[in-house]
Design a protein around this motif. Structure first.
Motif, PDB file in Angstrom:
ATOM      1  N   GLU A  75       6.128   2.508  -0.964  1.00 55.95           N
ATOM      2  CA  GLU A  75       6.236   4.146  -0.482  1.00 55.95           C
ATOM      3  C   GLU A  75       5.720   4.620  -2.271  1.00 55.95           C
ATOM      4  O   GLU A  75       5.060   5.949  -1.964  1.00 55.95           O
ATOM      5  N   LYS A  76       4.696   3.588  -2.924  1.00 59.21           N
ATOM      6  CA  LYS A  76       4.160   3.661  -4.271  1.00 59.21           C
ATOM      7  C   LYS A  76       3.338   3.470  -4.879  1.00 59.21           C
ATOM      8  O   LYS A  76       1.758   2.769  -4.149  1.00 59.21           O
ATOM      9  N   ASN A  77       2.162   4.432  -5.491  1.00 61.37           N
ATOM     10  CA  ASN A  77       1.529   4.397  -5.913  1.00 61.37           C
ATOM     11  C   ASN A  77      -0.087   4.187  -4.805  1.00 61.37           C
ATOM     12  O   ASN A  77      -0.970   3.657  -4.650  1.00 61.37           O
ATOM     13  N   LYS A  78       0.097   4.727  -3.716  1.00 58.80           N
ATOM     14  CA  LYS A  78      -0.805   5.064  -2.416  1.00 58.80           C
ATOM     15  C   LYS A  78      -0.733   6.454  -2.069  1.00 58.80           C
ATOM     16  O   LYS A  78       0.778   7.218  -1.863  1.00 58.80           O
ATOM     17  N   SER A  79      -1.909   7.091  -1.395  1.00 63.53           N
ATOM     18  CA  SER A  79      -1.791   8.415  -1.032  1.00 63.53           C
ATOM     19  C   SER A  79      -2.448   8.650   0.375  1.00 63.53           C
ATOM     20  O   SER A  79      -3.019   7.293   0.392  1.00 63.53           O
ATOM     21  N   GLY A  80      -2.005   9.298   1.109  1.00 64.27           N
ATOM     22  CA  GLY A  80      -2.173   9.130   2.466  1.00 64.27           C
ATOM     23  C   GLY A  80      -1.577   8.253   3.659  1.00 64.27           C
ATOM     24  O   GLY A  80      -0.459   7.399   3.183  1.00 64.27           O
ATOM     25  N   GLU A  81      -1.131   8.686   4.283  1.00 67.34           N
ATOM     26  CA  GLU A  81      -0.408   7.723   5.341  1.00 67.34           C
ATOM     27  C   GLU A  81      -0.748   6.372   5.971  1.00 67.34           C
ATOM     28  O   GLU A  81      -1.605   6.743   6.081  1.00 67.34           O
ATOM     29  N   VAL A 135       7.736  -0.712  13.201  1.00 69.11           N
ATOM     30  CA  VAL A 135       6.540   0.366  12.675  1.00 69.11           C
ATOM     31  C   VAL A 135       6.903   1.954  11.883  1.00 69.11           C
ATOM     32  O   VAL A 135       7.662   2.039  12.633  1.00 69.11           O
ATOM     33  N   LEU A 136       6.469   1.774  10.505  1.00 67.71           N
ATOM     34  CA  LEU A 136       7.142   2.701  10.081  1.00 67.71           C
ATOM     35  C   LEU A 136       5.659   3.398   9.441  1.00 67.71           C
ATOM     36  O   LEU A 136       4.476   2.758   8.997  1.00 67.71           O
ATOM     37  N   SER A 137       5.718   4.598   9.300  1.00 69.58           N
ATOM     38  CA  SER A 137       4.732   5.204   9.033  1.00 69.58           C
ATOM     39  C   SER A 137       5.116   5.764   7.577  1.00 69.58           C
ATOM     40  O   SER A 137       5.842   6.622   7.435  1.00 69.58           O
ATOM     41  N   ILE A 138       4.690   5.681   6.722  1.00 62.70           N
ATOM     42  CA  ILE A 138       5.479   6.443   5.343  1.00 62.70           C
ATOM     43  C   ILE A 138       3.723   7.140   4.020  1.00 62.70           C
ATOM     44  O   ILE A 138       2.631   6.669   4.483  1.00 62.70           O
ATOM     45  N   ASP A 139       4.530   8.664   3.706  1.00 56.30           N
ATOM     46  CA  ASP A 139       3.298  10.003   3.536  1.00 56.30           C
ATOM     47  C   ASP A 139       4.025  10.123   2.520  1.00 56.30           C
ATOM     48  O   ASP A 139       5.287  11.518   3.006  1.00 56.30           O
ATOM     49  N   ASP A 140       3.625  10.328   1.077  1.00 60.72           N
ATOM     50  CA  ASP A 140       4.033  10.513   0.036  1.00 60.72           C
ATOM     51  C   ASP A 140       5.363  10.448  -0.405  1.00 60.72           C
ATOM     52  O   ASP A 140       5.849  11.489  -0.442  1.00 60.72           O
TER      53      ASP A 140
END
Length: 244
Positions: free
Chosen positions: A92-98, A115-120
């Motif tokens: 979840e760190k240091n990445k932008s966007g979904e 399947v997970l989505s990680i956004d901010d």
């Protein structure tokens, strides 16, 4: 123990003469974990975050919280196991966007794929699937059968006779699990068991190639749930950013 149907429709687990709710059994496990953690840390542990399968419903999650209360633990939060895996890898760190993450969890007795989505930093379970009767124990059993037949062939013994010996089978299971772990980092695992049956020693080996061959159908059984979660999430393989 034995399972009993309770008047409210729940399953009761009978240990000795007492009937326990599932939450009480979970509490026994949590209490033991709490005690072990306190011994290891040399300090008191009274708060915990507990993980549960993504497919757990609200009542199962509440029962898990209840188990924590019974065990004397303040359950700060219940989180999904795949979310915990993603956090453990810092996804979840240091990445932008979904971003989309597929968690492939082949455990001791169950197989879960999510399947997970990680956004901010926000996690959302997009889909989940699996097999509640597939896990490491199935691979162990294949190795046990391989070792059993190899031992009996070498010593001209009856498989039917030897597999009736509970102690022998239990020792083979322990050797199978150890061999399986060895094959994660080596291409061959040696097996040596003193006085396995009627004073006869067992010396054998299993290669990674042989292990993969004898378990190939079990590996293939994991393909369908993976394809199902992608279909349910309406994603293609190319859209998956990370796999854990």
């Amino acid at each position: 123990y034995k399972l009993n149907k309770r008047t409210n429709g729940d399953v009761g687990i009978k240990l000795g003469d007492k009937d326990h709710a599932p939450a009480e059994i979970s509490a026994m496990v949590l209490r033991k974990l709490k005690e072990d953690a306190e011994i290891k840390l040399g300090d008191k542990v009274d708060q915990a975050v507990i993980t549960v399968p993504a497919y757990f419903n609200d009542s199962q999650r509440q029962a898990t919280k209840d188990a924590g209360v019974i065990a004397g633990i303040n359950v700060m939060r219940i989180i999904n196991e795949p979310t915990a895996a993603a956090i453990a890898y810092g996804l979840e760190k240091n990445k932008s966007g979904e971003r989309f993450v597929l968690i492939y969890d082949l455990g001791g007795g169950t197989f879960d794929v999510t399947v997970l989505s990680i956004d901010d930093g926000v996690f959302e379970v997009k889909s989940t699937a699996g097999d509640t009767h597939l896990g490491g124990e199935d691979f162990d059993r294949r190795l046990v059968q391989h070792m059993l037949q190899d031992f009996c062939k070498k010593n001209k013994l009856s498989v039917t006779d030897v597999e009736k010996n509970v102690k022998t089978i239990r020792r083979l299971h322990a050797a199978a699990e150890t061999s399986k772990k060895t094959l994660s980092s080596s291409t061959v695992a040696a097996v040596e068991i003193d006085a396995l049956y009627e004073g006869i020693d067992y010396n054998g080996s299993v290669t990674r190639a042989r292990f993969e061959d004898m378990c190939s159908d079990l590996f293939r059984k994991t393909f369908d749930p993976v394809e199902k979660v992608l279909r349910d999430a309406k994603l293609s393989k190319a859209q998956i950013d990370e796999i854990v």
